[in-house]
Design an enzyme around this catalytic site. Structure first.
Site, PDB file in Angstrom:
ATOM      1  N   GLU A   1     -27.791  -3.969   6.742  1.00 40.00           N
ATOM      2  CA  GLU A   1     -28.005  -5.087   5.814  1.00 40.00           C
ATOM      3  C   GLU A   1     -29.315  -5.830   6.091  1.00 40.00           C
ATOM      4  OE1 GLU A   1     -24.687  -7.501   4.409  1.00 40.00           O
ATOM      5  OE2 GLU A   1     -23.392  -6.453   5.829  1.00 40.00           O
TER       6      GLU A   1
ATOM      7  N   THR B   1      -6.890 -27.966  30.133  1.00 38.70           N
ATOM      8  CA  THR B   1      -5.493 -28.195  29.782  1.00 38.70           C
ATOM      9  C   THR B   1      -4.557 -27.887  30.934  1.00 38.70           C
ATOM     10  OG1 THR B   1      -5.963 -27.703  27.464  1.00 38.70           O
ATOM     11  CG2 THR B   1      -3.667 -27.592  28.138  1.00 38.70           C
TER      12      THR B   1
ATOM     13  N   TYR C   1      -2.935 -34.848  24.311  1.00 39.77           N
ATOM     14  CA  TYR C   1      -2.951 -34.907  25.773  1.00 39.77           C
ATOM     15  C   TYR C   1      -4.375 -35.144  26.241  1.00 39.77           C
ATOM     16  CZ  TYR C   1      -4.741 -30.127  25.482  1.00 39.77           C
ATOM     17  OH  TYR C   1      -5.497 -29.023  25.187  1.00 39.77           O
TER      18      TYR C   1
ATOM     19  N   LYS D   1     -11.412 -16.532  22.764  1.00 38.34           N
ATOM     20  CA  LYS D   1     -10.323 -17.356  22.251  1.00 38.34           C
ATOM     21  C   LYS D   1     -10.241 -17.165  20.746  1.00 38.34           C
ATOM     22  CE  LYS D   1      -8.296 -21.980  22.522  1.00 38.34           C
ATOM     23  NZ  LYS D   1      -8.449 -23.364  23.011  1.00 38.34           N
TER      24      LYS D   1
ATOM     25  N   THR E   1      -9.625 -23.768  28.157  1.00 44.62           N
ATOM     26  CA  THR E   1      -9.721 -22.519  27.388  1.00 44.62           C
ATOM     27  C   THR E   1     -10.831 -22.535  26.346  1.00 44.62           C
ATOM     28  OG1 THR E   1      -8.041 -23.315  25.820  1.00 44.62           O
ATOM     29  CG2 THR E   1      -7.269 -22.014  27.706  1.00 44.62           C
ATOM     30  N   ASP E   2     -11.307 -23.713  25.928  1.00 39.22           N
ATOM     31  CA  ASP E   2     -12.279 -23.756  24.832  1.00 39.22           C
ATOM     32  C   ASP E   2     -13.577 -23.034  25.164  1.00 39.22           C
ATOM     33  OD1 ASP E   2     -10.564 -25.103  23.198  1.00 39.22           O
ATOM     34  OD2 ASP E   2     -11.526 -27.066  23.389  1.00 39.22           O
TER      35      ASP E   2
END
Length: 328
Positions: free
Chosen positions: A284, A14, A27, A166, A93-94
């Site tokens: 667990e 981006t 975009y 993120k 950023t992903d």
């Protein structure tokens, strides 16, 4: 004092994206060449010389081994180049947390390596890319930035790559740090570290692999059965990360199928689909009996990256894998 020389490695994302309209919701990520993105920075008066090298021009959802290999090689060369004082990687950023984490444990800590991105494309109203990049230059130029591992600079915060994640799809402050807080606060004018370099003088924890094995993330859901586990084994998965409920739990039939996979020598790591929290051993789920590994503070994406590197280096024993996940 001589002017710092920063190597800027561009991958797209981006921060190099263009919407074609200042108010558009959509975009194209990675559309701008690195030289086009860097050109306006000369007017900012940054106290550093920038040397650009384009690795890719893609959205980070498409980043993979070829780009990681090229990034690692470029960083390694820069570590050995006395003219380079720091490294900045522009990145979407992903998957920034995955790239940053991979580089973090396959590079030495002798020079600062900083990932930077943006939540808004370069031509959007209120774009954050220029400020984030100026902040990244401030960090990469600081001698105190060495010895802290790979870092991510977003939203005026400096985060350790191991802790950065993120946590929002579109918010300007989309990144969080867990389990530790930010390493520093930064603006284009000021940088305040919250502690001394905690990894000074460390070498690479693991060699960068020649290839990465197939490691899958399996997300647990109510009512699921064991067939997804069997399908992953059928396509040759060399490791499985469970994005489990709560502290890494899943329906009993899924746990049983994963235990069979572990018995066949396929490492199984229990992480959580929950946004934040530790996954401890034998909570667990009986890890000792099933031969599982608890991801501790690592989410599924980072757990997958670490397990791929461990498997590529022949580390598949559950005890040895657990020790790697326990290492802070």
């Amino acid at each position: 004092m001589s002017t710092p020389c920063i190597l800027v490695l561009g991958t797209g994302g981006t921060i190099a994206g263009s919407a074609g309209s200042a108010t558009s919701g959509g975009y194209s990520a990675g559309g701008l060449p690195l030289e086009t993105m860097l050109a306006p920075l000369a007017a900012l008066g940054l106290d550093a010389a920038l040397k650009g090298q384009e690795i890719a021009r893609i959205g980070s959802q498409d980043i993979g081994f070829a780009e990681w290999q090229a990034l690692h090689a470029a960083c390694a060369d820069a570590m050995n180049d006395p003219a380079i004082t720091g490294i900045i990687i522009t990145h979407g950023t992903d998957t920034a947390e995955e790239t940053g984490f991979l580089l973090d444990f396959t590079l030495p800590t002798t020079k600062p390596v900083v990932l930077v991105g943006a939540m808004r494309p370069a031509d959007a109203v209120g774009t954050d890319g220029m400020r984030n990049f100026a902040n990244a230059v401030k960090v990469a130029s600081d001698p105190q930035a060495a010895g802290r591992g790979v870092m991510l600079v977003m939203g005026d915060a400096v985060l350790a790559a191991r802790d950065a994640r993120k946590a929002a799809t579109a918010a300007i402050d989309a990144f969080r740090s867990f389990p530790r807080g930010a390493l520093a606060r930064v603006t284009p004018a000021r940088l305040d570290w919250f502690g001394p370099p905690h990894r000074a003088g460390e070498g690479a924890r693991y060699p960068f692999p020649e290839s990465l094995p197939r490691v899958a993330i399996l997300t647990a859901g109510a009512g699921m059965d064991e067939q997804p586990v069997e399908a992953l084994l059928d396509i040759g998965a060399k490791g499985i990360v469970l994005a489990g409920m709560g502290q890494g739990n899943a329906p009993g039939v899924v746990i049983a199928a994963l235990a069979r996979a572990a018995a066949r020598g396929v490492p199984v790591v229990r992480a959580t689909r929950v946004d934040e929290g530790l996954v401890d051993r034998n909570v667990e789920v009986d890890d000792d009996r099933h031969g599982f590994v608890a991801a501790r503070a690592l989410g599924p994406a980072k757990a997958r990256v670490l397990l791929m590197v461990l498997a590529a280096n022949g580390i598949t024993d559950a005890g040895a894998v657990q020790a790697a996940f326990d290492a802070g």
